[in-house]
Design a protein around this motif. Structure first.
Motif, PDB file in Angstrom:
ATOM      1  N   SER A 266      65.723  -4.985  15.698  1.00  0.00           N
ATOM      2  CA  SER A 266      67.075  -5.448  15.392  1.00  0.00           C
ATOM      3  C   SER A 266      67.063  -6.860  14.852  1.00  0.00           C
ATOM      4  O   SER A 266      66.198  -7.662  15.180  1.00  0.00           O
ATOM      5  CB  SER A 266      67.940  -5.391  16.653  1.00  0.00           C
ATOM      6  OG  SER A 266      67.428  -6.260  17.628  1.00  0.00           O
ATOM      7  N   GLU A 267      68.028  -7.121  14.016  1.00  0.00           N
ATOM      8  CA  GLU A 267      68.159  -8.449  13.449  1.00  0.00           C
ATOM      9  C   GLU A 267      69.274  -9.192  14.166  1.00  0.00           C
ATOM     10  O   GLU A 267      70.297  -8.623  14.518  1.00  0.00           O
ATOM     11  CB  GLU A 267      68.469  -8.360  11.955  1.00  0.00           C
ATOM     12  CG  GLU A 267      67.336  -7.746  11.146  1.00  0.00           C
ATOM     13  CD  GLU A 267      67.661  -7.731   9.660  1.00  0.00           C
ATOM     14  OE1 GLU A 267      68.757  -8.221   9.317  1.00  0.00           O
ATOM     15  OE2 GLU A 267      66.844  -7.252   8.877  1.00  0.00           O
ATOM     16  N   THR A 268      69.050 -10.481  14.375  1.00  0.00           N
ATOM     17  CA  THR A 268      70.066 -11.309  15.005  1.00  0.00           C
ATOM     18  C   THR A 268      71.153 -11.640  13.992  1.00  0.00           C
ATOM     19  O   THR A 268      70.860 -12.080  12.872  1.00  0.00           O
ATOM     20  CB  THR A 268      69.449 -12.617  15.536  1.00  0.00           C
ATOM     21  OG1 THR A 268      68.410 -12.289  16.458  1.00  0.00           O
ATOM     22  CG2 THR A 268      70.508 -13.464  16.221  1.00  0.00           C
ATOM     23  N   ALA A 269      72.402 -11.412  14.371  1.00  0.00           N
ATOM     24  CA  ALA A 269      73.509 -11.698  13.446  1.00  0.00           C
ATOM     25  C   ALA A 269      73.581 -13.190  13.156  1.00  0.00           C
ATOM     26  O   ALA A 269      73.365 -14.021  14.039  1.00  0.00           O
ATOM     27  CB  ALA A 269      74.819 -11.220  14.068  1.00  0.00           C
ATOM     28  N   ALA A 270      73.861 -13.523  11.910  1.00  0.00           N
ATOM     29  CA  ALA A 270      73.965 -14.925  11.517  1.00  0.00           C
ATOM     30  C   ALA A 270      75.183 -15.562  12.178  1.00  0.00           C
ATOM     31  O   ALA A 270      76.221 -14.916  12.355  1.00  0.00           O
ATOM     32  CB  ALA A 270      74.077 -15.033  10.002  1.00  0.00           C
ATOM     33  N   ALA A 271      75.040 -16.809  12.570  1.00  0.00           N
ATOM     34  CA  ALA A 271      76.157 -17.531  13.169  1.00  0.00           C
ATOM     35  C   ALA A 271      77.249 -17.733  12.119  1.00  0.00           C
ATOM     36  O   ALA A 271      76.954 -17.951  10.939  1.00  0.00           O
ATOM     37  CB  ALA A 271      75.682 -18.874  13.702  1.00  0.00           C
ATOM     38  N   PRO A 272      78.509 -17.638  12.517  1.00  0.00           N
ATOM     39  CA  PRO A 272      79.597 -17.833  11.557  1.00  0.00           C
ATOM     40  C   PRO A 272      79.548 -19.233  10.936  1.00  0.00           C
ATOM     41  O   PRO A 272      79.187 -20.204  11.607  1.00  0.00           O
ATOM     42  CB  PRO A 272      80.855 -17.657  12.412  1.00  0.00           C
ATOM     43  CG  PRO A 272      80.412 -16.881  13.606  1.00  0.00           C
ATOM     44  CD  PRO A 272      78.999 -17.311  13.868  1.00  0.00           C
ATOM     45  N   ASP A 273      79.900 -19.305   9.689  1.00  0.00           N
ATOM     46  CA  ASP A 273      80.001 -20.593   9.000  1.00  0.00           C
ATOM     47  C   ASP A 273      81.443 -21.074   9.151  1.00  0.00           C
ATOM     48  O   ASP A 273      82.311 -20.737   8.347  1.00  0.00           O
ATOM     49  CB  ASP A 273      79.632 -20.419   7.516  1.00  0.00           C
ATOM     50  CG  ASP A 273      79.618 -21.738   6.749  1.00  0.00           C
ATOM     51  OD1 ASP A 273      80.161 -22.734   7.279  1.00  0.00           O
ATOM     52  OD2 ASP A 273      79.078 -21.768   5.633  1.00  0.00           O
ATOM     53  N   TRP A 274      81.682 -21.847  10.202  1.00  0.00           N
ATOM     54  CA  TRP A 274      83.049 -22.260  10.491  1.00  0.00           C
ATOM     55  C   TRP A 274      83.575 -23.253   9.464  1.00  0.00           C
ATOM     56  O   TRP A 274      84.792 -23.306   9.226  1.00  0.00           O
ATOM     57  CB  TRP A 274      83.137 -22.843  11.895  1.00  0.00           C
ATOM     58  CG  TRP A 274      82.820 -21.841  12.958  1.00  0.00           C
ATOM     59  CD1 TRP A 274      81.790 -21.881  13.860  1.00  0.00           C
ATOM     60  CD2 TRP A 274      83.517 -20.621  13.222  1.00  0.00           C
ATOM     61  NE1 TRP A 274      81.803 -20.768  14.664  1.00  0.00           N
ATOM     62  CE2 TRP A 274      82.852 -19.972  14.300  1.00  0.00           C
ATOM     63  CE3 TRP A 274      84.639 -20.002  12.654  1.00  0.00           C
ATOM     64  CZ2 TRP A 274      83.275 -18.758  14.811  1.00  0.00           C
ATOM     65  CZ3 TRP A 274      85.058 -18.777  13.163  1.00  0.00           C
ATOM     66  CH2 TRP A 274      84.385 -18.177  14.222  1.00  0.00           C
ATOM     67  N   THR A 275      82.693 -24.027   8.857  1.00  0.00           N
ATOM     68  CA  THR A 275      83.144 -24.960   7.815  1.00  0.00           C
ATOM     69  C   THR A 275      83.717 -24.191   6.632  1.00  0.00           C
ATOM     70  O   THR A 275      84.784 -24.528   6.101  1.00  0.00           O
ATOM     71  CB  THR A 275      81.976 -25.847   7.351  1.00  0.00           C
ATOM     72  OG1 THR A 275      81.505 -26.612   8.464  1.00  0.00           O
ATOM     73  CG2 THR A 275      82.435 -26.802   6.251  1.00  0.00           C
ATOM     74  N   GLU A 276      83.027 -23.137   6.232  1.00  0.00           N
ATOM     75  CA  GLU A 276      83.527 -22.309   5.136  1.00  0.00           C
ATOM     76  C   GLU A 276      84.795 -21.568   5.546  1.00  0.00           C
ATOM     77  O   GLU A 276      85.741 -21.436   4.750  1.00  0.00           O
ATOM     78  CB  GLU A 276      82.447 -21.319   4.703  1.00  0.00           C
ATOM     79  CG  GLU A 276      82.868 -20.352   3.607  1.00  0.00           C
ATOM     80  CD  GLU A 276      83.253 -21.015   2.289  1.00  0.00           C
ATOM     81  OE1 GLU A 276      83.818 -20.325   1.420  1.00  0.00           O
ATOM     82  OE2 GLU A 276      82.996 -22.233   2.124  1.00  0.00           O
ATOM     83  N   ALA A 277      84.816 -21.091   6.791  1.00  0.00           N
ATOM     84  CA  ALA A 277      86.020 -20.412   7.280  1.00  0.00           C
ATOM     85  C   ALA A 277      87.217 -21.359   7.271  1.00  0.00           C
ATOM     86  O   ALA A 277      88.338 -20.965   6.920  1.00  0.00           O
ATOM     87  CB  ALA A 277      85.781 -19.876   8.686  1.00  0.00           C
ATOM     88  N   GLY A 278      86.967 -22.622   7.664  1.00  0.00           N
ATOM     89  CA  GLY A 278      88.039 -23.610   7.650  1.00  0.00           C
ATOM     90  C   GLY A 278      88.513 -23.923   6.245  1.00  0.00           C
ATOM     91  O   GLY A 278      89.711 -24.096   5.991  1.00  0.00           O
ATOM     92  N   ARG A 279      87.578 -23.984   5.314  1.00  0.00           N
ATOM     93  CA  ARG A 279      87.944 -24.255   3.912  1.00  0.00           C
ATOM     94  C   ARG A 279      88.836 -23.144   3.374  1.00  0.00           C
ATOM     95  O   ARG A 279      89.856 -23.400   2.722  1.00  0.00           O
ATOM     96  CB  ARG A 279      86.687 -24.380   3.054  1.00  0.00           C
ATOM     97  CG  ARG A 279      86.959 -24.757   1.596  1.00  0.00           C
ATOM     98  CD  ARG A 279      85.732 -24.603   0.734  1.00  0.00           C
ATOM     99  NE  ARG A 279      85.354 -23.197   0.583  1.00  0.00           N
ATOM    100  CZ  ARG A 279      85.958 -22.351  -0.254  1.00  0.00           C
ATOM    101  NH1 ARG A 279      86.985 -22.751  -0.990  1.00  0.00           N
ATOM    102  NH2 ARG A 279      85.546 -21.103  -0.341  1.00  0.00           N
TER     103      ARG A 279
END
Length: 220
Positions: free
Chosen positions: A2-15
């Protein structure tokens, strides 16, 4: 494997969040005149002239969405802005301006207290503190009221462009020490500047993450 899910990019989400349309929708001068509960709400509190309206303008990328003034005490109502139906931003009346008549100041205080105590859609309050001066007793009074109401809040230091680099570490440390006395305070401090844009991306990311945590995991 299994692959570990990438952490959310909160900076991009905020933009992306704050790239949406934001508009004024309501002004409330009385607690019985608040708009119906709808989208999650983020409120901005602080001493008069600390830069609440300027910070809202910087967050939304709008120069004049929230009315700014060099005259303290100009915001006299709870001002509601809608960000594309996803979240509401609330510009609260400033506190601590001595030139405001006591009766009017008391009315603003009652309005703020009623809103903070009884608003189920309120997700977080950002208590803005002038970064040049740090926490004052009126800020602690506000935070004690938020503690008593069990309202989650975080401190944002404003006017960072006017604070010397050599003084920043001590100001943050002093603020964190002050926050340790308050049970509902988020144990993190952000330096911002509405003029230079410092810290704006971080604050947008903070809000985007709050909204994601509020909505919970998405199901297919």
């Amino acid at each position: 494997m299994s692959e570990t899910a990438a952490a959310p990019d909160w900076t991009e989400a905020g933009r992306k969040l704050f790239g949406a349309t934001c508009e004024f929708i309501f002004a409330a001068a009385r607690s019985d005149g608040l708009p119906p509960v709808g989208a999650p709400e983020i409120a901005f509190a602080g001493r008069s002239n600390v830069g609440k309206s300027s910070l809202i303008n910087a967050l939304t990328g709008r120069l004049s969405l929230a009315r700014t003034s060099r005259t303290p005490g100009r915001t006299q109502e709870l001002i509601f802005f809608d960000l594309d139906g996803t979240v509401r931003l609330i510009d609260m009346p400033g506190y601590g301006y001595a030139a405001v008549a006591k009766a009017k100041s008391a009315a603003w205080g009652a309005l703020a207290r009623d809103y903070l105590r009884g608003r189920p859609s309120l997700l977080r309050v950002f208590v803005l503190v002038d970064g040049r001066h740090g926490l004052k007793e009126r800020d602690h009074e506000t935070m004690r009221a938020l503690d008593a109401a069990a309202v989650s809040y975080a401190v944002v230091l404003t006017k960072g462009d006017e604070v010397k680099a050599a003084d920043r570490g001590a100001r943050v440390a002093e603020t964190l020490e002050g926050l340790s006395k308050h049970v509902a305070a988020f144990p993190e401090v952000m330096f911002t500047s509405a003029r230079t844009g410092e810290g704006i991306a971080d604050l947008r990311a903070h809000i985007a993450r709050l909204l994601a945590e509020r909505s919970g995991p998405q199901r297919d």
